[in-house]
Design an enzyme around this catalytic site. Structure first.
Site, PDB file in Angstrom:
ATOM      1  N   ASP A  11       0.862  -1.165   0.000  1.00  0.00           N
ATOM      2  CA  ASP A  11       0.000   0.000   0.000  1.00  0.00           C
ATOM      3  C   ASP A  11       0.910   1.230   0.000  1.00  0.00           C
ATOM      4  O   ASP A  11       2.122   1.120   0.253  1.00  0.00           O
ATOM      5  CB  ASP A  11      -0.895  -0.025   1.248  1.00  0.00           C
ATOM      6  CG  ASP A  11      -1.945   1.065   1.220  1.00  0.00           C
ATOM      7  OD1 ASP A  11      -2.346   1.490   0.123  1.00  0.00           O
ATOM      8  OD2 ASP A  11      -2.347   1.514   2.309  1.00  0.00           O
ATOM      9  N   ASP A  13      -0.278   5.014   1.004  1.00  0.00           N
ATOM     10  CA  ASP A  13      -0.562   5.957   2.089  1.00  0.00           C
ATOM     11  C   ASP A  13      -0.597   5.220   3.419  1.00  0.00           C
ATOM     12  O   ASP A  13      -1.357   4.278   3.613  1.00  0.00           O
ATOM     13  CB  ASP A  13      -1.898   6.651   1.825  1.00  0.00           C
ATOM     14  CG  ASP A  13      -1.828   7.530   0.588  1.00  0.00           C
ATOM     15  OD1 ASP A  13      -1.141   8.560   0.637  1.00  0.00           O
ATOM     16  OD2 ASP A  13      -2.450   7.174  -0.430  1.00  0.00           O
ATOM     17  N   ASN A  44      -5.709   1.894  -2.881  1.00  0.00           N
ATOM     18  CA  ASN A  44      -7.119   2.226  -3.083  1.00  0.00           C
ATOM     19  C   ASN A  44      -7.326   3.683  -3.464  1.00  0.00           C
ATOM     20  O   ASN A  44      -8.433   4.088  -3.797  1.00  0.00           O
ATOM     21  CB  ASN A  44      -7.929   1.916  -1.819  1.00  0.00           C
ATOM     22  CG  ASN A  44      -8.380   0.465  -1.763  1.00  0.00           C
ATOM     23  OD1 ASN A  44      -8.094  -0.330  -2.649  1.00  0.00           O
ATOM     24  ND2 ASN A  44      -9.079   0.107  -0.695  1.00  0.00           N
ATOM     25  N   ASN A  45      -6.288   4.481  -3.392  1.00  0.00           N
ATOM     26  CA  ASN A  45      -6.398   5.898  -3.720  1.00  0.00           C
ATOM     27  C   ASN A  45      -6.688   6.054  -5.215  1.00  0.00           C
ATOM     28  O   ASN A  45      -5.830   5.772  -6.052  1.00  0.00           O
ATOM     29  CB  ASN A  45      -5.099   6.612  -3.343  1.00  0.00           C
ATOM     30  CG  ASN A  45      -5.201   8.116  -3.480  1.00  0.00           C
ATOM     31  OD1 ASN A  45      -6.083   8.636  -4.148  1.00  0.00           O
ATOM     32  ND2 ASN A  45      -4.279   8.824  -2.850  1.00  0.00           N
ATOM     33  N   LYS A 182      -9.225  -2.867  -2.755  1.00  0.00           N
ATOM     34  CA  LYS A 182      -9.062  -3.748  -1.596  1.00  0.00           C
ATOM     35  C   LYS A 182     -10.176  -3.500  -0.576  1.00  0.00           C
ATOM     36  O   LYS A 182     -10.545  -2.360  -0.376  1.00  0.00           O
ATOM     37  CB  LYS A 182      -7.701  -3.472  -0.932  1.00  0.00           C
ATOM     38  CG  LYS A 182      -6.500  -3.669  -1.824  1.00  0.00           C
ATOM     39  CD  LYS A 182      -5.220  -3.162  -1.175  1.00  0.00           C
ATOM     40  CE  LYS A 182      -5.201  -1.648  -1.048  1.00  0.00           C
ATOM     41  NZ  LYS A 182      -3.942  -1.095  -0.524  1.00  0.00           N
ATOM     42  N   ASP A 207      -1.441  -0.886   5.909  1.00  0.00           N
ATOM     43  CA  ASP A 207      -1.701  -0.260   7.211  1.00  0.00           C
ATOM     44  C   ASP A 207      -3.148  -0.403   7.649  1.00  0.00           C
ATOM     45  O   ASP A 207      -3.524   0.124   8.695  1.00  0.00           O
ATOM     46  CB  ASP A 207      -1.310   1.224   7.180  1.00  0.00           C
ATOM     47  CG  ASP A 207      -2.272   2.053   6.338  1.00  0.00           C
ATOM     48  OD1 ASP A 207      -2.594   1.629   5.208  1.00  0.00           O
ATOM     49  OD2 ASP A 207      -2.705   3.126   6.805  1.00  0.00           O
TER      50      ASP A 207
END
Length: 261
Positions: A11, A13, A44-45, A182, A207
């Site tokens: 990931d 962020d 996912n951003n 996700k 995270d």
């Protein structure tokens, strides 16, 4: 510890970046991971495209190729193309959705003409956008969410994520037909195709328990939770999701230091 894996999903962020800044030790830790196997960045951003996400990382001092980045904006465009062919769409979101949908050959149209409404995080969300989406959905347009992350970490704390936008549409009676980010297996299947590895050969580092860790575990991947983003150590006490490893941050994980959880 990490030498057993042939590839890594990260990931962004909360793992590499916090806001627009690289987390301490992240750049060097990433360099060490690259010595062990290929790395893909699964985020996912949806606000950025592959190229935009690579630029964002580069501005923070972390050099990556656009082909190494899999934002949910790209996953959405790829999924629609593979499953439904080229579609006419309208969106609530930011430039990442528009750029990836256009790159895949999909056509941006007005809400009145849209076959699909594609939704992601939108920091310019307005009542009018929601009203236009509602009218399109009432006319029969189908709804795809890039992700449903409820929040997004920034230097000033958490802000509403794509889940807040999706939640508004859900509250009007229109849950998404597909969620591609996700923990959806759709996102991980795209990553597996790119890496060309089996799930058992990959470590997912993230995270968030509910997206990064749960989604990867469902496909049989080992997982590492870093505590430099959304999830904190106290969140693990009653959690039913148990990562393979827990570390304070990426640098600690790569260095072999795990946190007690």
């Amino acid at each position: 510890m990490l030498g057993r894996y042939k590839g890594f999903l990260l990931d962004i962020d909360g793992v590499l970046l916090h806001g627009g800044r690289a987390l301490p030790g992240a750049k060097d830790a990433l360099a060490e991971l690259r010595k062990l196997g290929p790395v893909l960045f699964l985020t996912n951003n949806s606000t950025k495209s592959r190229a935009g996400t690579a630029r964002r990382l580069g501005e923070a001092g972390i050099s990556v190729e656009p082909t190494e980045v899999l934002p949910s904006s790209y996953v959405a465009a790829k999924f629609l193309g593979q499953r439904f062919g080229l579609v006419r769409f309208w969106y609530i979101g930011e430039e990442g959705i528009l750029e990836e949908m256009a790159a895949a050959g999909h056509t941006l149209v007005s809400p009145k003409e849209a076959e699909w409404i594609v939704v992601g995080m939108d920091r310019s969300l307005s009542y009018e956008k929601l009203a236009q989406a509602l009218r399109a959905l009432l006319r029969g347009a189908r709804l795809l969410a890039t992700n449903e992350d409820p929040t997004f970490p920034t230097p000033d704390g958490l802000v509403p994520g794509a889940g807040a936008v999706v939640g508004a549409l859900r509250g009007m009676g229109f849950p998404p037909e597909f969620v591609v980010g996700k923990p959806s297996p759709i996102a991980f299947q795209v990553a597996l195709e790119v890496l060309g590895l089996a799930p058992s050969q990959i470590l997912m580092i993230g995270d968030r328990l509910d997206t990064d860790i749960a989604g990867a575990q469902a496909l049989g991947m080992d997982t590492a939770l870093v505590l430099s983003g959304v999830t904190k150590l106290e969140d693990l006490k009653d959690a039913r999701i148990r990562p393979t490893y827990v570390a304070w941050d990426l640098a600690a994980l790569v260095g072999g230091a795990t946190a007690e959880g």
